[in-house]
Design a protein around this motif. Structure first.
Motif, short mmCIF file in Angstrom:
data_model
loop_
_atom_site.label_atom_id
_atom_site.label_comp_id
_atom_site.label_asym_id
_atom_site.label_seq_id
_atom_site.Cartn_x
_atom_site.Cartn_y
_atom_site.Cartn_z
N ARG A 36 0.83 -1.20 0.00
CA ARG A 36 0.00 0.00 0.00
C ARG A 36 0.87 1.25 0.00
O ARG A 36 0.54 2.25 -0.64
CB ARG A 36 -0.91 0.00 1.22
CG ARG A 36 -2.07 -0.97 1.16
CD ARG A 36 -2.89 -0.88 2.43
NE ARG A 36 -4.08 -1.73 2.37
CZ ARG A 36 -4.91 -1.90 3.40
NH1 ARG A 36 -4.67 -1.27 4.54
NH2 ARG A 36 -5.96 -2.68 3.28
N ALA A 37 1.95 1.19 0.73
CA ALA A 37 2.84 2.36 0.81
C ALA A 37 3.48 2.67 -0.55
O ALA A 37 3.69 3.85 -0.88
CB ALA A 37 3.92 2.12 1.86
N VAL A 40 1.63 5.10 -3.01
CA VAL A 40 1.51 6.53 -2.71
C VAL A 40 2.47 7.34 -3.58
O VAL A 40 3.63 6.97 -3.79
CB VAL A 40 1.79 6.79 -1.22
CG1 VAL A 40 1.74 8.29 -0.91
CG2 VAL A 40 0.78 6.04 -0.37
N TYR A 273 -3.25 8.38 -3.06
CA TYR A 273 -3.21 9.56 -2.20
C TYR A 273 -2.39 9.29 -0.94
O TYR A 273 -2.49 8.20 -0.36
CB TYR A 273 -4.61 9.97 -1.76
CG TYR A 273 -5.54 10.46 -2.85
CD1 TYR A 273 -5.05 10.89 -4.09
CD2 TYR A 273 -6.91 10.52 -2.63
CE1 TYR A 273 -5.91 11.35 -5.08
CE2 TYR A 273 -7.78 10.98 -3.61
CZ TYR A 273 -7.28 11.39 -4.83
OH TYR A 273 -8.14 11.84 -5.80
N PRO A 274 -1.63 10.28 -0.48
CA PRO A 274 -0.98 10.14 0.83
C PRO A 274 -2.01 10.04 1.95
O PRO A 274 -3.17 10.46 1.80
CB PRO A 274 -0.17 11.44 0.96
CG PRO A 274 -0.03 11.96 -0.44
CD PRO A 274 -1.28 11.53 -1.16
N GLU A 275 -1.61 9.50 3.08
CA GLU A 275 -2.50 9.38 4.22
C GLU A 275 -2.97 10.76 4.68
O GLU A 275 -2.18 11.72 4.71
CB GLU A 275 -1.77 8.67 5.37
CG GLU A 275 -2.68 8.28 6.52
CD GLU A 275 -1.97 7.46 7.57
OE1 GLU A 275 -2.62 7.13 8.58
OE2 GLU A 275 -0.77 7.15 7.37
N ASP A 276 -4.25 10.86 4.98
CA ASP A 276 -4.87 12.10 5.45
C ASP A 276 -4.85 13.21 4.41
O ASP A 276 -4.96 14.40 4.74
CB ASP A 276 -4.20 12.60 6.75
CG ASP A 276 -4.32 11.59 7.88
OD1 ASP A 276 -5.37 10.93 7.98
OD2 ASP A 276 -3.36 11.46 8.65
#
Length: 371
Positions: A36-37, A40, A273-276
């Motif tokens: 998942r990383a 991004v 998308y990046p987290e948050d």
């Protein structure tokens, strides 16, 4: 024990399975470099600058009339083809092939697509070839559906089927996943297969040899995405190899949007998308409806591979997929904001049987025969 039996390999190879690529995915899932990383984006996502999203012209203006004439002339010359993205696994539609389900009584999703082709030909003249991208899960039923309905009135040499590719699901540890019965779990590797699969099947080259110039591509389940001389004209006028339809974003919408990344306006899907990340800085999102110069597709593209987790029964599995919108990393594109209400609605996705039930009245209005 080998990863696959000889019979399994014959099946996988029929749909373009790449063993070396698959083994590289396994290694990268194991060591964590495909995760998942890794989906991004690297770099800052910025909203499109003012004026970067093109509006539709005023229906009462000269620009509108000129663009419609430009699109109609291309259709009349036989330069336009329609691609229906009919692959995938139909997992949200009860496991049936969505394209052959009745969207209206006695008229399937694919029948409506064919009717749109026929109606446009009658209005503009010329010939529009219909290209249907299937997966291993949709191919047989789709071909039988066309055969049973005599290609819905289209000439036999107007309808072209080609297949996207296949791989086998993995465990989160990078092993080949087997279900409770010990079977492998094949899947289609994403709508990003469109350009390489079209080219590998050689239907792209034959379309170009016949004078084909523009390909209009849309999901089978977006019944708003009908042939539009206006948008074909806008694509041709732009001089760019790719046009993307984007729709106003409504609360609860899930999907990618256009952002500036590394100095380039391109589609970025939600899984990247990046987290948050605040995606609402952009008020439009991707409808997965595109226009391409056919010549621009006739080459290799290095599209990214992305890590996607799914559930099969009670098991968590991994699929590695690619995205059609990533072509905007390689092809200069214009982005056009289209409508999603009324008779001009160009975004009416039907993802579940419940969506279909709710949308039937609107579908009937969009596909009503002219009086």
């Amino acid at each position: 024990m080998p990863d696959f039996t000889a019979e399994q390999l014959r099946f996988l190879h029929r749909y373009g399975f790449d063993e070396l690529l698959f083994q590289s995915w396994r290694s990268r899932v194991r060591d964590g470099s495909l995760s998942r990383a890794s989906n991004v984006v690297r770099g800052e996502l910025r909203p499109p600058p003012p004026g970067a999203i093109r509006p539709l012209p005023d229906k009462n203006g000269n620009e509108y009339r000129d663009l419609v004439r430009l699109g109609e002339a291309a259709i009349a010359r036989g330069e336009v083809g329609v691609v229906v993205l009919n692959g995938g696994m139909a997992t949200r539609f009860g496991g049936v092939v969505k394209g052959i389900v009745d969207a209206l009584p006695g008229r399937s999703f694919l029948a409506l697509r064919a009717a749109d082709v026929l109606r446009t030909q009658q209005r503009c003249g010329g010939r529009i070839d219909l290209f249907v991208m299937n997966s291993f899960a949709t191919e047989a039923a789709t071909k039988d559906h066309f055969a049973a309905h005599d290609n819905f009135g289209l000439a036999a040499d107007q309808v072209h089927h080609f297949n996207q590719f296949v791989a086998a699901r993995l465990t989160p540890e990078g092993e080949v996943f087997h279900d409770e019965g010990g079977h492998i779990s094949p899947y289609a590797t994403g709508h990003g297969d469109f350009a390489p699969a079209l080219r590998a099947s050689e239907v792209l080259q034959r379309f170009r040899a016949r004078g084909g110039r523009v390909l209009f591509a849309a999901n089978v389940d977006n019944l708003g995405a009908r042939i539009s001389p206006l948008l074909i004209g806008m694509h041709l006028q732009s001089g760019l190899p790719m046009t993307v339809e984007v729709a106003p974003k409504w609360p609860g919408d899930v999907g990618g949007s256009p952002f500036v990344l590394d100095g380039r306006l391109q589609l970025i899907e939600q899984i990247r998308y990046p987290e948050d990340f605040d995606a609402d800085m952009v008020d439009v999102f991707n409808t997965n409806t595109f226009y391409f110069d056919a010549a621009a597709l006739d080459r290799d593209f290095d599209l990214g591979w992305h890590y996607v987790e799914k559930k099969v029964g009670n098991a968590r599995v991994v699929q590695i997929e690619r995205l059609i919108g990533e072509l905007t990393r390689h092809l200069d594109a214009q982005f056009v904001k289209v409508k999603r209400t009324g008779l001009d609605n160009r975004f009416l996705p039907v993802k579940t049987p419940e969506d279909l039930q709710a949308a039937r009245e609107e579908i009937a209005e969009l596909y009503a025969e002219p009086a």
